[in-house]
Enzyme design. Sequence first.
Site, PDB file in Angstrom:
ATOM      1  N   ARG A  78      26.848  45.530  31.020  1.00 24.45           N
ATOM      2  CA  ARG A  78      28.263  45.593  31.384  1.00 24.45           C
ATOM      3  C   ARG A  78      28.875  46.991  31.319  1.00 24.45           C
ATOM      4  O   ARG A  78      29.993  47.191  31.810  1.00 24.45           O
ATOM      5  CB  ARG A  78      29.063  44.634  30.495  1.00 24.45           C
ATOM      6  CG  ARG A  78      28.601  43.179  30.601  1.00 24.45           C
ATOM      7  CD  ARG A  78      28.644  42.658  32.022  1.00 24.45           C
ATOM      8  NE  ARG A  78      28.299  41.225  32.082  1.00 24.45           N
ATOM      9  CZ  ARG A  78      28.368  40.484  33.173  1.00 24.45           C
ATOM     10  NH1 ARG A  78      28.755  41.033  34.318  1.00 24.45           N
ATOM     11  NH2 ARG A  78      28.025  39.201  33.148  1.00 24.45           N
TER      12      ARG A  78
ATOM     13  N   ARG B 227      28.651  34.198  30.229  1.00 23.91           N
ATOM     14  CA  ARG B 227      27.266  34.150  30.706  1.00 23.91           C
ATOM     15  C   ARG B 227      26.309  34.729  29.665  1.00 23.91           C
ATOM     16  O   ARG B 227      25.107  34.474  29.724  1.00 23.91           O
ATOM     17  CB  ARG B 227      27.113  34.920  32.023  1.00 23.91           C
ATOM     18  CG  ARG B 227      27.929  34.376  33.184  1.00 23.91           C
ATOM     19  CD  ARG B 227      27.554  32.945  33.540  1.00 23.91           C
ATOM     20  NE  ARG B 227      28.227  32.492  34.749  1.00 23.91           N
ATOM     21  CZ  ARG B 227      29.425  31.943  34.791  1.00 23.91           C
ATOM     22  NH1 ARG B 227      30.107  31.783  33.666  1.00 23.91           N
ATOM     23  NH2 ARG B 227      29.946  31.542  35.931  1.00 23.91           N
TER      24      ARG B 227
END
Length: 245
Positions: A186, A89
Site C-alpha cells: 500500500r 482485504r
Amino acid sequence: MPRTEPRVELLAHTPEPLSLLYAAFRQCYHAGFVADMWPRLLSGEIEREKQGAFIASILESGHSSPIEHVSFTFAIEGVSRALTHQLVRHRIASFSQQSQRYVDGSHFDYVMPPAIARNAAAKARFEQFMEDVGSAYRDIKALLEQDGRTGSRANEDARFVLPQAAASKIVVTMNCRALVHFFEERCCMRAQWEIRAVADVMLGLCREVLPELFAHAGAKCERLGYCPEGERFTCGRYPLRQSMP
C-alpha cells in the site's frame, strides 16, 4: 454533506516491542530460557543497538515469523468506504468498523478524490450528487419509519443508497509481519492515492516506536533496490530488475 480528510492515530502497541522481538528471535537459537534474560533486556544491560543488529541479521536470512509477536492498533477516520474495502482485504488483521446500520447516515461525511477536487465541473457535479444521495437517504428513511421500521431497522435499508465516498471510521490491529506486508503493497505508487496516504502515516507512526524494524519498511522497491512491478506498472522511482547490471 460535509467533505472530510483522513486522520490516523496510534492507539496502542505491544509494550517493550524491540526487547520482545529480540527475545522471540533469540529463543529460536538459544539453548537457555529467554525469560531469564528478560530483566537484562528491560534494564538496558543488553543494549538496544545490539538487539536491533541481531534482529536485522536474522531477518536478512529470511526468518521473519517472530515479528508477529508485536502488534500495533490504529484508529482511522475520514476515509471512504472504498478505502476500508481495500483495507479489510488484508486478512491477517483485526478490524472494528463504524456500522452504517447503527449510525445514522442522514448527514454523512464524504471523501473527494483530489483529481475531482481539481476539476471545477467535476467537483460541482460530485458535491451535488452527495447532496442528492443525502436527500434520498433521508426520504427513504422517513418512508420506512412511516411503515414502522425505526432506528437501526430503517438505517440498515436506507444505507443501500450510500456511495463508496461515504466516510467511515475503523480501528485496525496488525502484527508487525502483517504491517510489513501491508506497507509493501500500500505504500507502492500502484496503490490508490487514499490508502497510500493512510499507509504512509501508519508507517511513520511505526517508525517512531520501532525504527529498528520499520526504518527500511515501505514499498517493496525500498527494500529490494529495484522495482519488481514490471515495465507496465513501474512508476520509475527505481530501475527495473531486468535493467540492473
